[in-house]
Design an enzyme around this catalytic site. Structure first.
Site, short mmCIF file in Angstrom:
data_model
loop_
_atom_site.label_atom_id
_atom_site.label_comp_id
_atom_site.label_asym_id
_atom_site.label_seq_id
_atom_site.Cartn_x
_atom_site.Cartn_y
_atom_site.Cartn_z
N LYS A 17 55.11 -36.45 -71.50
CA LYS A 17 53.81 -35.78 -71.37
C LYS A 17 52.71 -36.79 -71.76
CE LYS A 17 53.02 -31.46 -72.56
NZ LYS A 17 52.66 -30.71 -71.34
N1 PMP Z 1 55.49 -29.02 -66.22
C1 PMP Z 1 54.40 -29.64 -66.69
C2 PMP Z 1 53.76 -30.69 -65.86
C3 PMP Z 1 53.87 -29.28 -67.94
O1 PMP Z 1 52.79 -29.88 -68.42
C4 PMP Z 1 54.49 -28.24 -68.68
C5 PMP Z 1 53.91 -27.81 -70.00
N2 PMP Z 1 54.40 -28.58 -71.06
C6 PMP Z 1 55.63 -27.63 -68.14
C7 PMP Z 1 56.10 -28.04 -66.90
C8 PMP Z 1 56.36 -26.56 -68.89
O2 PMP Z 1 56.99 -27.12 -70.01
P1 PMP Z 1 57.27 -26.26 -71.31
O3 PMP Z 1 58.03 -25.06 -70.86
O4 PMP Z 1 58.08 -27.16 -72.16
O5 PMP Z 1 55.97 -25.92 -71.89
#
Ligand code: PMP
Length: 305
Positions: A157
């Site tokens: 991220k």
């Molecule tokens: N895809 C992206 C691009 C994201 O930024 C997120 C948010 N973190 C997610 C998917 C979902 O991830 P999570 O379930 O870990 O929040």
């Protein structure tokens, strides 16, 4: 946004309005930061953070992937997060840890830089609206694809890469949609701007592999829940055609939780209403995050313990 009293910055709890950086902060110019999005929920045993350890681990993995040196430890940021919630008396909301390169060096070379760290938390309701969570949202397939210069960056991220997501999100909103689905470079479905995607076909659940998508923590949780409920879940390529022909569709993410999708590019998915499997997943997830399902209690990190 609704402010809380304190933000943790580089070892100290500072007042919300004092949590400032210099305009020549490296990460502000080059997107050289990594972050997380985490949620805290109220439960019968007090506030609990959903899968805190996994989120903090992913934060450190993101830093590792971009070669960022971090002074803090995972254990420290876990404790800091819980202390911040206690100090702010925040029972439900969103938590944003950030590792970034601060002020002092300009230019793309980040050699010898060490990450600065912050954790903020504030109240934040349904990311795609209560109405969207209940009755489903309308999405479009984005002209912006989800792709990265090298594959391992898909799983980090990194702030800079979210410029792409904000473009896709803005394009969707301006077009009258709630959210965007982003294709990969081959034109298949990758994920959404900040969510993973699932489709339902003939009572089976399918989600794209994580080749071109974040390894979502909600995604993993939902796969586990569905399997425990006896459903077949497949991780495989989803073409645009398969999406349009799906019986149902929902997206998952920390911010969006489980949000049903009722149309894509103004074409209804299935009968255009929230389907039974989506409702079941939503209900189970709601119970789990609010500490009402003992089977998954290990996913909660209680703030006052
Ligand atoms: N895809 C992206 C691009 C994201 O930024 C997120 C948010 N973190 C997610 C998917 C979902 O991830 P999570 O379930 O870990 O929040």
């Amino acid at each position: 946004m609704e402010a809380t009293e304190f933000i943790w910055m580089n070892g100290q709890f500072v007042k919300w309005n004092d949590a400032k950086v210099h305009v020549l902060t490296h990460s502000l110019h080059y997107g050289s930061a990594v972050f997380e999005g985490i949620r805290v929920y109220d439960t019968p045993k007090g506030p609990a953070v959903f899968r805190l350890t996994e989120h903090i681990k992913r934060l450190f993995d993101s830093a590792k992937i971009i070669g960022m040196e971090v002074k803090n430890t995972e254990e420290e940021l876990i404790e800091v997060t819980k202390e911040l919630l206690r100090k702010n008396n925040l029972k439900e909301g969103y938590i944003r840890p950030l590792l970034y390169y601060g002020y002092g060096k300009m230019g793309l070379d980040s050699k010898d830089l060490v990450a600065e760290a912050s954790v903020a938390a504030w109240p934040w309701g349904a990311y795609l609206g209560e109405e969207g969570k209940l009755n489903g949202i309308k999405v479009k397939i984005s002209p912006y694809s989800r792709h990265f210069p090298v594959p391992e960056l898909n799983h980090a991220k990194v702030s800079g890469f979210y410029a792409n997501s904000t473009l896709a999100k803005m394009d969707a909103i301006k077009g009258g949609f709630d959210e965007a689905i982003m294709p990969d470079l081959d034109g298949n479905i990758a994920e959404c701007t900040g969510e993973n995607l699932f489709i339902i076909k003939n009572n089976e659940v399918i989600t794209p592999t994580t080749k071109n998508a974040l390894v979502g923590i909600t995604r993993a949780s939902i796969i586990q829940i569905l399997k425990d409920e006896g459903y077949t879940v497949r991780e495989e390529k989803i073409t645009k055609e398969a999406l349009f022909e799906a019986d149902g569709c929902f997206m998952t993410g920390t911010a969006a939780e489980v949000t049903p999708v009722i149309s894509v590019d103004n074409k209804p998915i299935g009968n255009g209403k929230v389907g039974e499997i989506t409702k079941l997943v939503q209900q189970k997830y709601e119970n789990i995050i609010h500490g009402k399902d003992d089977m998954y209690i290990s996913w909660l990190d209680f703030v006052n313990e």
